[in-house]
Scaffold this active site. Structure first.
Site: not given
Ligand code: A3P
Length: 319
Positions: A73, A131
């Site tokens: 994200t 992915h």
């Molecule tokens: P956590 O569950 O540890 O909080 P993805 O985007 O690959 O689905 O991964 C989601 C993870 O990235 C989650 O981790 C989410 O909170 C974190 N995340 C989402 N946006 C983010 C951002 N802008 N900066 C840092 N972490 C982020």
């Protein structure tokens, strides 16, 4: 009469039936199908094969790749902001759409959706996400000059993030206990896994061809976002000018895409994905490094640490 596309759909089903199958701990009723050594979830297997067989990359494309819950994200938001130079709150599509609805995933969206717009008609530069393991990417991505950016994360944090993410889809059926989920993660029988093989595929590709694959770590991005945002911008061909740097554009993009800012935008608090059951808020939980300490037993931590040490030993990759 059987049309060509019906015929290839049948071939696809026959191929999928022939693949080894296991249960996926993420939700009861989900399966994993093993193809070229990787376990692909049932909701993505058709899309991943179609993506590999049909996608034609352009030299100007930017492909964002990741293992789930490793910072997808964040990487989407950053790349979108860099390429479009969108960092003001007033007129920024990221204030109206989830990053996932601005940068679409190949296997779970584009090659799944009946009415996805014609890929050919999209303007340059096209930004997509996947992915898919590196080993399963279409030849046209590997052979063209398009750019691949990969983001990875400490395997234990990534596992814990997925363990929580499973709750964002309401399930009537009983859940796997975390001990079983961890065991499957550890054995590599896991969505898009083995996770270490996923990381190493992109790591090795980046070592062999650093112009082609930029390999990023969530932990590094957290520690030094300005540095990596500049690096990312250069890599995808949208470097910041001296004037932009003086005006603080890098810092503004970093700030806009920060966990705190994105999480608290109305669209990400109360909005919903354009397709599927997920709320946009499912993608924002804690955004911390080291949350594994709050979730895993000491024995899981020990085994997980050893696993990373063993699998990454000699590669130059460490967490
Ligand atoms: P956590 O569950 O540890 O909080 P993805 O985007 O690959 O689905 O991964 C989601 C993870 O990235 C989650 O981790 C989410 O909170 C974190 N995340 C989402 N946006 C983010 C951002 N802008 N900066 C840092 N972490 C982020």
């Amino acid at each position: 009469a059987v049309t060509k596309s019906q015929e290839s759909e049948t071939d696809l089903e026959i191929l999928i039936q022939s693949l080894p199958k296991e249960k996926y701990w993420l939700r009861h009723g989900l399966d994993l199908h093993q193809i070229q050594g990787f376990w692909i979830p049932s909701f993505a297997i058709r899309g991943i094969i179609k993506f590999r067989n049909q996608f034609l990359a352009r030299d100007t494309d930017v492909i964002l790749a990741s293992f789930p819950k490793s910072g997808t994200t964040w990487l989407k938001a950053l790349t979108y902001s860099i390429v479009n130079r969108s960092y003001d709150s007033s007129d920024n599509p990221l204030t109206r759409f989830s990053p996932h609805d601005l940068v679409h995933n190949f296997e779970n969206f584009i090659f799944k959706s009946e009415n996805y717009p014609d890929l050919e008609s999209l303007p340059n530069p096209r930004i997509f996400a996947t992915h898919s393991p590196y080993q399963l990417l279409p030849e046209s991505i590997k052979n063209s000059k398009c750019k691949v950016v990969y983001v990875c994360r400490n395997l234990l944090d990534q596992f814990v993030s997925r363990w929580h993410f499973k709750d964002s889809v309401k399930s009537e059926t009983p859940q796997f206990p975390i001990s079983e989920a961890f065991e499957m993660f550890y054995q590599g029988i896991d969505g898009y896994g083995p996770s270490w093989a996923h990381l190493l595929g992109y790591w090795n590709a980046g070592m062999e061809n650093p112009q082609k694959v930029l390999f990023l770590k969530y932990e590094d991005l957290k520690e030094n976002p300005n540095f990596y945002v500049k690096k990312l911008a250069e890599f995808v061909g949208f470097p910041f000018s001296e004037e932009e740097e003086r005006e603080g554009v890098v810092e503004r993009i970093v700030k806009f895409c920060s966990f705190e800012n994105l999480k608290n935008l109305e669209v990400n608090k109360n909005g919903k994905r354009q397709i599927g059951p997920l709320k946009n808020s499912a993608y924002f939980r804690k955004g911390k490094v080291g949350d594994w300490a709050n979730c895993l037993t000491p024995s899981m931590v020990e085994r997980g640490m050893k696993l990373m040490e063993d699998k990454f030993s000699g590669s130059g990759l460490s967490f």
